[in-house]
Design an enzyme around this catalytic site. Structure first.
Site, mmCIF file in Angstrom:
data_model
loop_
_atom_site.group_PDB
_atom_site.id
_atom_site.type_symbol
_atom_site.label_atom_id
_atom_site.label_comp_id
_atom_site.label_asym_id
_atom_site.label_seq_id
_atom_site.Cartn_x
_atom_site.Cartn_y
_atom_site.Cartn_z
ATOM 1 N N SER A 177 -11.077 -4.304 -2.538
ATOM 2 C CA SER A 177 -10.174 -5.337 -3.052
ATOM 3 C C SER A 177 -10.266 -5.555 -4.550
ATOM 4 O O SER A 177 -9.311 -6.043 -5.158
ATOM 5 C CB SER A 177 -10.447 -6.664 -2.340
ATOM 6 N N HIS A 205 -6.663 -4.670 2.865
ATOM 7 C CA HIS A 205 -5.788 -4.308 1.754
ATOM 8 C C HIS A 205 -5.091 -2.966 1.961
ATOM 9 O O HIS A 205 -4.378 -2.506 1.075
ATOM 10 C CB HIS A 205 -6.589 -4.290 0.449
ATOM 11 N N LYS A 236 -1.897 -10.465 3.807
ATOM 12 C CA LYS A 236 -1.640 -9.674 2.608
ATOM 13 C C LYS A 236 -0.278 -8.989 2.745
ATOM 14 O O LYS A 236 0.737 -9.630 2.569
ATOM 15 C CB LYS A 236 -2.816 -8.739 2.348
#
Length: 401
Positions: A177, A205, A236
């Site tokens: 990240s 991610h 996300k």
């Protein structure tokens, strides 16, 4: 009071943090930050689905049908047909037998690591792993050994030197990240097979971003079925909130029965679950969002590198511009702010000492004019000639440029 002294020490070290009011706008990669309109380059909303009208509509309809809250834990009154549908959809998306949804990605990692391993077991964890993995390892009561970031040679050495445990689990972020780089998953899979270890990948991610169909790190490397435990988030690329774990039917049943973060938490609200369902459908049917994202990220990486900046990432929407000291990162963030670019400084303990940075994150809503504006700002800051750049935030239009 002791905390006042510690706060003063944080301020002296350049590590003091304050909240900023952020209101995301629907006009393409922009936001109001403390009331000022800026280009948003700090959001994990990679595919722009948090503002997608189909996702919003699904959330509203679910609220009208099911109410504002789920009213209980999943094992009492909180489970509904849409929770079950989402888990089926996520399993289909990740190409696993089953999936289980939790309230946050943090809780998903905690659930796995405090349930799957314990005393007498071994965890091998990448040094760059997310804080939720670190905390899960600490609470698991398993022996935890850290290997240097993405270092397969060191991972093998530590596998060789740590034998005799009941279970061995290798845990890694899929996309890291803070650096935006991708775990060397093929090598990890080979080592796990050789030494009889389980593999857990935190794909927070990577989900929706990596792979031909956005399924994540395993798909990116063509390793379907080679990872035992795949964790992901809904907060996300999927654009809502929550976390999930995907894997075998027996793994998911075990977590349902044993994982305390699942058992003792009120279920996600219906609006969140319905929004996630709509978002996953969009991810599966609109690959052009990922293509745009990858092209922009690669271009920005190449341009910033050519200007002399030390940049991590390049294959994902996350770029780290390494500054070193906290005050250097803070200065760069303030200079970008003057150009209407929101990109906060990332400092210890989020990243190791000496690696403070600006973390740029791209979104599918960004356009070429936005990327050009960022490049021009970094160029001006590098040459100490900020007056030569138009600091006006580019206005979004209805075209694709």
């Amino acid at each position: 009071m002791i905390w006042e002294q510690e706060l003063a020490a944080l301020k002296e070290k350049g590590l003091y943090r304050q909240l900023r009011s952020v209101e995301t706008l629907n006009d393409g990669g922009q936001a109001l930050v403390n009331g000022q309109k800026m280009l948003m380059f700090a959001s994990n909303n990679y595919l722009g689905l948090a503002q997608d009208q189909r996702v919003i509509k699904a959330s509203i309809q679910a609220t009208e049908r099911f109410g504002a809250g789920s009213t209980g834990s999943r094992l009492t009154t909180g489970h509904s047909i849409i929770h079950e549908t989402l888990e089926g959809k996520l399993a289909q998306f990740k190409q696993t037998e089953a999936a289980i949804v939790l309230n946050t990605g943090y809780m998903a990692n905690m659930a796995v690591l405090t349930t799957i391993v314990g005393e007498g077991d071994l965890i091998l964890s990448d040094a760059g792993n997310h804080a939720s993995i670190i905390d899960g390892c600490r609470l698991s009561r398993a022996k935890t050994v850290i290997y240097s970031h993405a270092d397969l040679d060191e991972l093998e050495m530590k596998l060789q030197s740590h034998q005799g445990f009941k279970k061995t689990l290798i845990v890694t972020d899929g996309v890291f990240s803070m650096d935006g780089d991708i775990a060397p998953l093929p090598g990890i899979v080979n080592l796990a097979k050789r030494y009889g270890a389980l593999i857990m990948v935190d794909d927070a991610h990577a989900t929706g971003v990596l792979g031909k169909d956005g399924r994540g790190t395993s798909e990116h490397f063509g390793l379907k079925g080679k990872v035992d435990i795949e964790m992901g988030t809904l907060s996300k690329a999927i654009g809502v909130e929550g976390g999930f774990v995907a894997g075998s039917r027996s793994l998911i049943d075990y977590l349902l029965n044993k994982a305390r973060p699942f058992i003792f938490s009120t279920a996600l609200s219906p609006c969140v679950v319905a929004g996630a369902l709509a978002a996953v459908d969009i991810i599966m049917t609109e690959p052009e969002r990922r293509v745009r994202l990858q092209n922009m990220s690669r271009h920005l990486y190449e341009e910033l590198t050519s200007l002399g900046y030390t940049v991590t990432g390049g294959e994902t929407p996350i770029l780290g511009i390494i500054c070193g000291k906290p005050e250097q990162a803070t200065f760069l963030s303030k200079e970008l702010h003057k150009h209407g670019i929101y990109a906060p400084a990332i400092r210890p303990p989020t990243v190791p000492d000496g690696t403070s940075r600006i973390r740029l994150t791209l979104m599918a809503q960004h356009r070429e004019r936005h990327i050009d504006h960022v490049i021009a700002a970094f160029k001006a800051i590098r040459s100490n000639d900020t007056d030569s750049v138009d600091k006006t935030v580019p206005i979004e239009c209805n075209d694709n440029s």
